[in-house]
Design a protein around this motif. Structure first.
Motif, PDB file in Angstrom:
ATOM      1  N   VAL A  29     -13.364  61.826 -42.445  1.00  0.00           N
ATOM      2  CA  VAL A  29     -12.874  60.920 -41.396  1.00  0.00           C
ATOM      3  C   VAL A  29     -11.856  59.967 -42.013  1.00  0.00           C
ATOM      4  O   VAL A  29     -12.168  59.246 -42.960  1.00  0.00           O
ATOM      5  CB  VAL A  29     -14.035  60.122 -40.766  1.00  0.00           C
ATOM      6  CG1 VAL A  29     -13.521  59.177 -39.701  1.00  0.00           C
ATOM      7  CG2 VAL A  29     -15.086  61.057 -40.196  1.00  0.00           C
ATOM      8  N   LEU A  30     -10.621  59.972 -41.476  1.00  0.00           N
ATOM      9  CA  LEU A  30      -9.556  59.101 -41.971  1.00  0.00           C
ATOM     10  C   LEU A  30      -9.309  57.910 -41.046  1.00  0.00           C
ATOM     11  O   LEU A  30      -8.823  56.878 -41.482  1.00  0.00           O
ATOM     12  CB  LEU A  30      -8.243  59.888 -42.123  1.00  0.00           C
ATOM     13  CG  LEU A  30      -8.273  61.082 -43.073  1.00  0.00           C
ATOM     14  CD1 LEU A  30      -6.929  61.779 -43.064  1.00  0.00           C
ATOM     15  CD2 LEU A  30      -8.636  60.643 -44.477  1.00  0.00           C
ATOM     16  N   ARG A  31      -9.615  58.050 -39.746  1.00  0.00           N
ATOM     17  CA  ARG A  31      -9.371  56.991 -38.768  1.00  0.00           C
ATOM     18  C   ARG A  31     -10.437  57.060 -37.691  1.00  0.00           C
ATOM     19  O   ARG A  31     -10.855  58.146 -37.299  1.00  0.00           O
ATOM     20  CB  ARG A  31      -7.987  57.190 -38.137  1.00  0.00           C
ATOM     21  CG  ARG A  31      -7.639  56.174 -37.087  1.00  0.00           C
ATOM     22  CD  ARG A  31      -6.223  56.412 -36.550  1.00  0.00           C
ATOM     23  NE  ARG A  31      -5.980  55.571 -35.395  1.00  0.00           N
ATOM     24  CZ  ARG A  31      -6.170  55.967 -34.132  1.00  0.00           C
ATOM     25  NH1 ARG A  31      -6.572  57.184 -33.860  1.00  0.00           N
ATOM     26  NH2 ARG A  31      -5.939  55.145 -33.141  1.00  0.00           N
ATOM     27  N   VAL A  32     -10.888  55.896 -37.231  1.00  0.00           N
ATOM     28  CA  VAL A  32     -11.911  55.816 -36.188  1.00  0.00           C
ATOM     29  C   VAL A  32     -11.372  54.967 -35.049  1.00  0.00           C
ATOM     30  O   VAL A  32     -10.681  53.991 -35.263  1.00  0.00           O
ATOM     31  CB  VAL A  32     -13.201  55.168 -36.757  1.00  0.00           C
ATOM     32  CG1 VAL A  32     -14.240  54.986 -35.684  1.00  0.00           C
ATOM     33  CG2 VAL A  32     -13.757  56.003 -37.892  1.00  0.00           C
ATOM     34  N   GLY A  33     -11.692  55.355 -33.821  1.00  0.00           N
ATOM     35  CA  GLY A  33     -11.279  54.609 -32.632  1.00  0.00           C
ATOM     36  C   GLY A  33     -11.612  55.450 -31.419  1.00  0.00           C
ATOM     37  O   GLY A  33     -12.614  56.156 -31.401  1.00  0.00           O
ATOM     38  N   ALA A  34     -10.764  55.394 -30.389  1.00  0.00           N
ATOM     39  CA  ALA A  34     -10.939  56.258 -29.224  1.00  0.00           C
ATOM     40  C   ALA A  34     -10.746  57.713 -29.652  1.00  0.00           C
ATOM     41  O   ALA A  34     -11.355  58.618 -29.101  1.00  0.00           O
ATOM     42  CB  ALA A  34      -9.960  55.894 -28.134  1.00  0.00           C
ATOM     43  N   ASP A  35      -9.864  57.906 -30.656  1.00  0.00           N
ATOM     44  CA  ASP A  35      -9.648  59.212 -31.272  1.00  0.00           C
ATOM     45  C   ASP A  35     -10.050  59.114 -32.734  1.00  0.00           C
ATOM     46  O   ASP A  35     -10.085  58.031 -33.302  1.00  0.00           O
ATOM     47  CB  ASP A  35      -8.161  59.602 -31.242  1.00  0.00           C
ATOM     48  CG  ASP A  35      -7.606  59.709 -29.841  1.00  0.00           C
ATOM     49  OD1 ASP A  35      -8.375  60.099 -28.949  1.00  0.00           O
ATOM     50  OD2 ASP A  35      -6.422  59.409 -29.653  1.00  0.00           O
ATOM     51  N   PHE A  36     -10.320  60.253 -33.326  1.00  0.00           N
ATOM     52  CA  PHE A  36     -10.603  60.315 -34.755  1.00  0.00           C
ATOM     53  C   PHE A  36      -9.509  61.118 -35.434  1.00  0.00           C
ATOM     54  O   PHE A  36      -9.016  62.093 -34.876  1.00  0.00           O
ATOM     55  CB  PHE A  36     -11.937  61.047 -35.016  1.00  0.00           C
ATOM     56  CG  PHE A  36     -13.150  60.238 -34.692  1.00  0.00           C
ATOM     57  CD1 PHE A  36     -13.780  59.501 -35.676  1.00  0.00           C
ATOM     58  CD2 PHE A  36     -13.671  60.224 -33.416  1.00  0.00           C
ATOM     59  CE1 PHE A  36     -14.915  58.759 -35.385  1.00  0.00           C
ATOM     60  CE2 PHE A  36     -14.796  59.490 -33.115  1.00  0.00           C
ATOM     61  CZ  PHE A  36     -15.422  58.753 -34.104  1.00  0.00           C
ATOM     62  N   ARG A  37      -9.102  60.724 -36.640  1.00  0.00           N
ATOM     63  CA  ARG A  37      -8.226  61.553 -37.465  1.00  0.00           C
ATOM     64  C   ARG A  37      -9.118  62.142 -38.548  1.00  0.00           C
ATOM     65  O   ARG A  37      -9.818  61.425 -39.248  1.00  0.00           O
ATOM     66  CB  ARG A  37      -7.092  60.760 -38.095  1.00  0.00           C
ATOM     67  CG  ARG A  37      -6.221  61.659 -38.995  1.00  0.00           C
ATOM     68  CD  ARG A  37      -5.000  60.979 -39.542  1.00  0.00           C
ATOM     69  NE  ARG A  37      -4.034  60.599 -38.542  1.00  0.00           N
ATOM     70  CZ  ARG A  37      -3.147  61.436 -37.987  1.00  0.00           C
ATOM     71  NH1 ARG A  37      -3.115  62.698 -38.330  1.00  0.00           N
ATOM     72  NH2 ARG A  37      -2.304  61.004 -37.086  1.00  0.00           N
ATOM     73  N   LEU A  38      -9.115  63.474 -38.628  1.00  0.00           N
ATOM     74  CA  LEU A  38      -9.933  64.192 -39.598  1.00  0.00           C
ATOM     75  C   LEU A  38      -9.045  64.984 -40.536  1.00  0.00           C
ATOM     76  O   LEU A  38      -7.989  65.473 -40.145  1.00  0.00           O
ATOM     77  CB  LEU A  38     -10.876  65.162 -38.879  1.00  0.00           C
ATOM     78  CG  LEU A  38     -11.831  64.585 -37.848  1.00  0.00           C
ATOM     79  CD1 LEU A  38     -12.639  65.706 -37.211  1.00  0.00           C
ATOM     80  CD2 LEU A  38     -12.744  63.553 -38.462  1.00  0.00           C
ATOM     81  N   LYS A  39      -9.511  65.125 -41.797  1.00  0.00           N
ATOM     82  CA  LYS A  39      -8.805  65.943 -42.779  1.00  0.00           C
ATOM     83  C   LYS A  39      -9.749  67.047 -43.234  1.00  0.00           C
ATOM     84  O   LYS A  39     -10.878  66.776 -43.658  1.00  0.00           O
ATOM     85  CB  LYS A  39      -8.370  65.099 -43.973  1.00  0.00           C
ATOM     86  CG  LYS A  39      -7.609  65.908 -45.026  1.00  0.00           C
ATOM     87  CD  LYS A  39      -7.032  65.031 -46.107  1.00  0.00           C
ATOM     88  CE  LYS A  39      -8.013  64.911 -47.219  1.00  0.00           C
ATOM     89  NZ  LYS A  39      -7.485  64.212 -48.389  1.00  0.00           N
TER      90      LYS A  39
END
Length: 60
Positions: free
Chosen positions: A24-34
């Motif tokens: 998990v790189l970013r958390v919020g309404a959306d997630f950025r995953l690597k």
């Protein structure tokens, strides 16, 4: 579901590279995953991600 930046998630479906584990790189309404297999990054909606998480492998 308590997911934070730096957690490693195992998803139900695998990525085309063969890996099921994502960081998990970013958390919020959306997630950025690597992807931990090939490094590909995606954005995914919270609702969709929470449905597809099998387990949290490693907490940050």
């Amino acid at each position: 579901m308590d997911i934070n930046v730096g957690d490693v998630l195992k998803l139900k479906k695998q990525h085309p590279c063969g890996s099921r584990e994502w960081e998990v790189l970013r958390v919020g309404a959306d997630f950025r995953l690597k992807c931990l297999g090939c490094g590909h990054q995606i954005m995914i909606a919270r609702k969709l991600l929470e449905k597809n998480v099998k387990e949290i492998v490693e907490k940050a």
